[in-house]
Write an enzyme that holds these catalytic residues in place. Structure first.
Site, mmCIF file in Angstrom:
data_model
loop_
_atom_site.group_PDB
_atom_site.id
_atom_site.type_symbol
_atom_site.label_atom_id
_atom_site.label_comp_id
_atom_site.label_asym_id
_atom_site.label_seq_id
_atom_site.Cartn_x
_atom_site.Cartn_y
_atom_site.Cartn_z
ATOM 1 N N GLU A 1 14.198 9.739 4.647
ATOM 2 C CA GLU A 1 13.302 9.035 5.067
ATOM 3 C C GLU A 1 12.258 9.052 6.909
ATOM 4 O O GLU A 1 12.236 8.016 7.308
ATOM 5 C CB GLU A 1 13.189 7.751 4.887
ATOM 6 N N ASN B 1 16.423 13.531 3.019
ATOM 7 C CA ASN B 1 15.591 13.548 1.836
ATOM 8 C C ASN B 1 14.407 12.190 2.190
ATOM 9 O O ASN B 1 14.872 11.632 3.337
ATOM 10 C CB ASN B 1 17.263 12.340 1.587
ATOM 11 N N HIS C 1 11.151 8.540 -6.900
ATOM 12 C CA HIS C 1 10.648 6.740 -7.346
ATOM 13 C C HIS C 1 9.239 6.602 -7.787
ATOM 14 O O HIS C 1 8.386 6.864 -6.684
ATOM 15 C CB HIS C 1 10.401 5.993 -5.949
ATOM 16 N N GLU D 1 16.441 10.673 -6.482
ATOM 17 C CA GLU D 1 16.876 9.429 -6.339
ATOM 18 C C GLU D 1 16.051 8.533 -7.818
ATOM 19 O O GLU D 1 15.043 7.731 -7.497
ATOM 20 C CB GLU D 1 16.794 8.083 -5.042
ATOM 21 N N ASP E 1 13.419 7.184 -9.872
ATOM 22 C CA ASP E 1 13.420 6.693 -11.606
ATOM 23 C C ASP E 1 11.759 6.009 -12.205
ATOM 24 O O ASP E 1 10.987 6.380 -11.042
ATOM 25 C CB ASP E 1 14.238 4.788 -11.624
#
Ligand code: XIL
Length: 352
Positions: A161, A203, A239, A269, A271
Site C-alpha cells: 500500500e 501489494n 477487498h 486478500e 473478500d
C-alpha cells in the site's frame, strides 16, 4: 458475522443487536463434506490461500479442519507484520508467525509472508527515528525477518500500500517522508538478499480496476522492473463490495499489462461485502457468489496469475465486521458451512 437483510438492520437500528438474535440464514453443506477447494485450484494450476491467525489455530478445531482441507497456501493476517514481530526496537518475537509456518508445513501448505514494509501495524518508535536510523531500522527489520523465514515462505509482500489513495503519487508515510521514494526499491533489494528464493510482491488495494491508482501502481512497478529491481509480481488485494465491484474485463486488462512487464500477479486478500446489497438474503448470497466467481475466473484464465488468497475463510472471523460493519464476506458461514460463494469459487477454478 451473521448476515441479516438490510430491511431488518434498518428496523432494529443497528447490526449488533439484531444480528445477535438471528440464526445464520444459509444452510450449506459442512466444510468437511464438500470437495477440497485446493483440488479445484490445483486443476487450474493455482495456489488457493487464506489469511490466518495463530490464535484460532490453537483454539478452534473447526477452523483448523476447514483450513487444512480447503487451502494450499496461507498468509499471516497479522502476525508477520512489523508491530507484532518487533514492537520494541531490536527485540524480535517470531512466535505467532512461527506457529503459522509450523501449521502450514505440517499440512502441506505454502506460506506467504505479509508484510515487510507497510505504514499500518508499524510500531510508533519507527516514527521517532532520524532518516539515517530509519534506514538502518528498515534494513535490519527486512534482513532479520526475511532471513528468519528463509526457506519457509514461498513469497513475501515486500511493500504494501505505498501508493496514495487518489493515485497522485506515493502515499505520505513514515517511510516515504524519512527515506524518499527509493525506500521501495531498497526494500526489494534487501528482501532478495535476505531470501533469494522467495517470490517478492508489491501489494496494493483498490488498484484492480482501471483508474489513477492502478495506473500509478503500474508506473511504479514498471519503473522498478526497468531499473532491474528484484520484484516478481503484484498482488491485487480485492477487498470489494458486491454492489460496486471492479469489472472482470478491467481486472483482466490490468493483469495483462502487469504480466506484459514480465511480472506475476495474484489476488491477495479477497473478500466481498454484501452489507449494502438489496434483496433477500438468498439473493444477496447469489450476488456474492457471482462476484467471487467472475473475479476468480479472471485469475483462472491468466496463466501468470499464480495464486488467489482470501482474507480469511469463515464469516466467524473477518476483519470486515470491525472495519466496515457487520457483514458476511467470505466462503464459509459462521458454522463452517459452505456458502454459495464457496461454490462460485470452485466453479471458477474448474472453468464452469
Ligand atoms: C488487517 C487485518 O485483517 C486486521 O486483523 C488487522 O488488525 C489490520 O490489518 N490490507 C492489508 C491487510 O494489507 O494487512 C489488512 O489486514 C487489511 C487491508
Amino acid at each position: 458475522m451473521i448476515l441479516v437483510p438490510l430491511v431488518a438492520l434498518a428496523a432494529c437500528g443497528g447490526a449488533g443487536n439484531y444480528a445477535a438474535q438471528t440464526p445464520t440464514p444459509t444452510a450449506g453443506p459442512p466444510a468437511a463434506s464438500v470437495d477440497p477447494l485446493r483440488n479445484a485450484a490445483a486443476t487450474a494450476g493455482k495456489w488457493v490461500g487464506a489469511a490466518v491467525q495463530s490464535g484460532y489455530l490453537a483454539s478452534e478445531p473447526d477452523y483448523v479442519a476447514a483450513l487444512s482441507r480447503h487451502f494450499s497456501y496461507v498468509t499471516a493476517e497479522y502476525q508477520m507484520k512489523w508491530d507484532p514481530i518487533q514492537r520494541e526496537r531490536g527485540v524480535f518475537d517470531f512466535s505467532g508467525g512461527d506457529a503459522i509456518v509450523a501449521f502450514a508445513e505440517a499440512n502441506g501448505m505454502r506460506v506467504k509472508g505479509h508484510a515487510l514494509v507497510w505504514h499500518g501495524a508499524t510500531p510508533s518508535w519507527v516514527g521517532t527515528l532520524s532518516p539515517r536510523d530509519l534506514r538502518d531500522a528498515v534494513d535490519n527489520h527486512i534482513r532479520t525477518v526475511a532471513g528468519h523465514y528463509r526457506d519457509h515462505v514461498a513469497a513475501w509482500d515486500v511493500v504494501n500500500e505505498a501508493v496514495a489513495a487518489d493515485g497522485s503519487g506515493l502515499r505520505d508515510t513514515v517511510f516515504s517522508r524519512g527515506l524518499g521514494p527509493d525506500y521501495i526499491a531498497d526494500a526489494f533489494r534487501t528482501a532478495r538478499e535476505a531470501d533469494p528464493q522467495a517470490l517478492l510482491f508489491y501489494n496494493e488495494y483498490d488498484a484492480e480496476r482501471k483508474g489513477p491508482k492502478s495506473d500509478r501502481v503500474y508506473e511504479l512497478v514498471k519503473d522498478l522492473k526497468l531499473r532491474g529491481v528484484p520484484i516478481d509480481g503484484v498482488g491485487m488485494q480485492m477487498h470489494v463490495e458486491a454492489t460496486s465491484y471492479p469489472q472482470p474485463a478491467d481486472i483482466a486488462a490490468n493483469m495483462h499489462r502487469l504480466v506484459a512487464l514480465g511480472l506475476l500477479v495474484n489476488i491477495s486478500e479477497m473478500d466481498v461485502r454484501i452489507r449494502t446489497a438489496s434483496g433477500t438474503t438468498a439473493q444477496r448470497l447469489e450476488l456474492q457468489k457471482r462476484v467471487f466467481h467472475d473475479i476468480i475466473a479472471v485469475c483462472a484464465a491468466e496463466p501468470r496469475c499464480h495464486a488467489v488468497t482470501f482474507w480469511g475463510f469463515t464469516d466467524k472471523h473477518s476483519w470486515i465486521d470491525s472495519f466496515f460493519g457487520a457483514d458476511a464476506p467470505l466462503l464459509f458461514d459462521e458454522g463452517y458451512r459452505a456458502k454459495p460463494s464457496f461454490f462460485g469459487v470452485q466453479d471458477a477454478f474448474l472453468g464452469r
